[in-house]
Design an enzyme around this catalytic site. Structure first.
Site, mmCIF file in Angstrom:
data_model
loop_
_atom_site.group_PDB
_atom_site.id
_atom_site.type_symbol
_atom_site.label_atom_id
_atom_site.label_comp_id
_atom_site.label_asym_id
_atom_site.label_seq_id
_atom_site.Cartn_x
_atom_site.Cartn_y
_atom_site.Cartn_z
ATOM 1 C CE1 TYR A 156 -3.783 2.451 0.861
ATOM 2 C CE2 TYR A 156 -2.229 3.335 2.464
ATOM 3 C CZ TYR A 156 -3.409 3.449 1.751
ATOM 4 O OH TYR A 156 -4.209 4.571 1.914
ATOM 5 C CE LYS A 160 -3.554 5.299 -1.415
ATOM 6 N NZ LYS A 160 -4.638 5.881 -2.215
HETATM 7 N N1 LIG Z 1 -9.081 5.920 5.687
HETATM 8 C C1 LIG Z 1 -7.833 6.344 5.888
HETATM 9 O O1 LIG Z 1 -7.323 6.350 7.039
HETATM 10 C C2 LIG Z 1 -7.006 6.850 4.738
HETATM 11 C C3 LIG Z 1 -5.793 7.480 5.002
HETATM 12 C C4 LIG Z 1 -5.030 7.976 3.950
HETATM 13 C C5 LIG Z 1 -5.488 7.841 2.643
HETATM 14 N N2 LIG Z 1 -6.673 7.209 2.420
HETATM 15 C C6 LIG Z 1 -7.114 7.093 1.020
HETATM 16 O O2 LIG Z 1 -8.352 7.753 0.890
HETATM 17 C C7 LIG Z 1 -9.055 7.196 -0.233
HETATM 18 C C8 LIG Z 1 -10.501 6.954 0.159
HETATM 19 O O3 LIG Z 1 -10.554 5.908 1.126
HETATM 20 P P1 LIG Z 1 -11.619 5.928 2.312
HETATM 21 O O4 LIG Z 1 -10.865 6.117 3.571
HETATM 22 O O5 LIG Z 1 -12.742 6.837 1.982
HETATM 23 O O6 LIG Z 1 -12.071 4.393 2.314
HETATM 24 P P2 LIG Z 1 -13.451 3.709 1.924
HETATM 25 O O7 LIG Z 1 -13.204 2.259 2.080
HETATM 26 O O8 LIG Z 1 -14.574 4.315 2.676
HETATM 27 O O9 LIG Z 1 -13.613 4.078 0.374
HETATM 28 C C9 LIG Z 1 -12.843 3.496 -0.645
HETATM 29 C C10 LIG Z 1 -13.759 3.265 -1.831
HETATM 30 O O10 LIG Z 1 -12.975 2.784 -2.935
HETATM 31 C C11 LIG Z 1 -13.777 1.831 -3.600
HETATM 32 N N3 LIG Z 1 -12.966 0.923 -4.404
HETATM 33 C C12 LIG Z 1 -12.090 -0.024 -3.976
HETATM 34 N N4 LIG Z 1 -11.604 -0.706 -5.011
HETATM 35 C C13 LIG Z 1 -12.182 -0.191 -6.129
HETATM 36 C C14 LIG Z 1 -12.091 -0.499 -7.508
HETATM 37 N N5 LIG Z 1 -11.329 -1.515 -7.953
HETATM 38 N N6 LIG Z 1 -12.819 0.242 -8.382
HETATM 39 C C15 LIG Z 1 -13.615 1.237 -7.940
HETATM 40 N N7 LIG Z 1 -13.754 1.552 -6.643
HETATM 41 C C16 LIG Z 1 -13.048 0.852 -5.752
HETATM 42 C C17 LIG Z 1 -14.479 1.076 -2.474
HETATM 43 O O11 LIG Z 1 -15.592 0.340 -2.927
HETATM 44 C C18 LIG Z 1 -14.846 2.208 -1.536
HETATM 45 O O12 LIG Z 1 -16.131 2.736 -1.814
HETATM 46 C C19 LIG Z 1 -8.279 5.940 -0.622
HETATM 47 O O13 LIG Z 1 -7.489 6.211 -1.772
HETATM 48 C C20 LIG Z 1 -7.387 5.685 0.577
HETATM 49 O O14 LIG Z 1 -6.215 4.971 0.228
HETATM 50 C C21 LIG Z 1 -7.450 6.721 3.424
#
Ligand SMILES: NC(=O)c1ccc[n+]([C@@H]2O[C@H](COP(=O)([O-])OP(=O)(O)OC[C@H]3O[C@@H](n4cnc5c(N)ncnc54)[C@H](O)[C@@H]3O)[C@@H](O)[C@H]2O)c1
Length: 252
Positions: A156, A160
């Site tokens: 991961y 990123k």
């Molecule tokens: N939650 C955290 O702590 C955190 C921290 C840093 C960065 N992020 C990043 O933020 C972004 C949003 O994540 P989030 O926290 O809202 O999580 P989340 O799980 O609520 O949302 C992620 C979404 O991506 C969708 N997804 C996954 N694989 C997919 C695919 N192959 N095609 C289309 N959609 C797909 C999922 O169905 C989900 O709706 C991500 O890129 C994540 O890496 C999250």
């Protein structure tokens, strides 16, 4: 009604079924944009589209697996066909999962990179002609993990970091074109992704303490203003940047 920042604009948001993607889509709709919503989760996508409809906004749900390169091109084509233009692409969808480096299979590695890097790249590639015509913007969602060695998240974190350099490389390649390409790097966000993280057996929990945010986690809505700034005219001086929004995790 007074004019809003994204009146007349069309925005594609991936990951729009949940968490930060849903909050981003709602924030753009509140700012006047029409939305093309993409996610693998068709039901969650419909819920987001309905809540935007309830706000008086317009959103088209386009269920898409962004790990499928052909589906990325089809998403851009469908968004353009349905909404007539594309001004902003927000790559928010992401795949995550703790794993010991000794146990990451080639399939798990490929899945993380397909969702977190390859999908965003081919979406940008398909959308760029529209974005340049619209003098628009790309906003990629990276992570603080791009800037830290992250135990049990090597695939991961590497994905990123790749997304951050992809952002900068495309910003350079299109430096003479009227499109801005940026990223944000959040720390912990209270979403489904991290709500009940499953960790492999036998890991050394001391190695995860480094990432515990001393200032707590963000709500998705804490980050949407930053995304809107990067996507619109207020961000006109920002190109090829990855803005940290991690409550200090990468400060020291
Ligand atoms: N939650 C955290 O702590 C955190 C921290 C840093 C960065 N992020 C990043 O933020 C972004 C949003 O994540 P989030 O926290 O809202 O999580 P989340 O799980 O609520 O949302 C992620 C979404 O991506 C969708 N997804 C996954 N694989 C997919 C695919 N192959 N095609 C289309 N959609 C797909 C999922 O169905 C989900 O709706 C991500 O890129 C994540 O890496 C999250």
């Amino acid at each position: 009604m007074s004019s809003r920042e994204f009146d007349g604009k069309v925005v594609i948001v991936t990951g729009a079924a949940s968490g930060l993607g849903r909050a981003t889509a709602v924030a753009f709709a509140q700012a006047g944009a029409r939305l093309a919503l993409a996610d693998v989760d068709a039901q969650g996508l419909q819920e987001t589209a309905s809540s935007i409809g309830d706000l008086g906004g317009e959103a088209v749900a386009l269920p898409t697996d962004i790990s499928d390169v052909a589906a990325c091109a089809a998403l851009v084509e469908a968004a353009h066909a349905r909404l007539g233009q594309i001004d902003v692409l927000c790559n928010v969808a992401g795949a995550f999962g703790f794993a010991k480096a000794t146990e990451i299979s080639p399939e798990a590695w490929n899945r993380i990179f397909a969702v977190n890097v390859r999908g965003p790249f081919f979406l940008i590639q398909a959308a760029l002609p529209h974005l340049i015509r619209a003098e628009g913007a790309v906003v990629n969602v990276a992570s603080a993990s791009a800037f830290l060695g992250h135990a049990y998240l090597s695939h991961y974190a590497a994905s990123k970091a790749a997304l951050v350099n992809l952002t900068k490389s495309l910003a350079m390649e299109f430096i003479d074109q009227p499109v801005r390409i940026n990223a944000i790097a959040p720390g912990g966000i209270n979403t489904a992704m991290t709500a009940t993280p499953s960790v492999p057996e036998g890991i050394d929990f001391r190695l995860l303490g480094r990432y515990t945010p001393l200032r707590g986690s963000s709500e998705p809505e804490d980050l949407t203003d930053l995304i809107l700034v990067l996507a619109g005219p207020r961000g006109k001086a920002i190109h090829g940047a990855c803005l940290n929004a991690d409550r200090g995790i990468t400060a020291g």
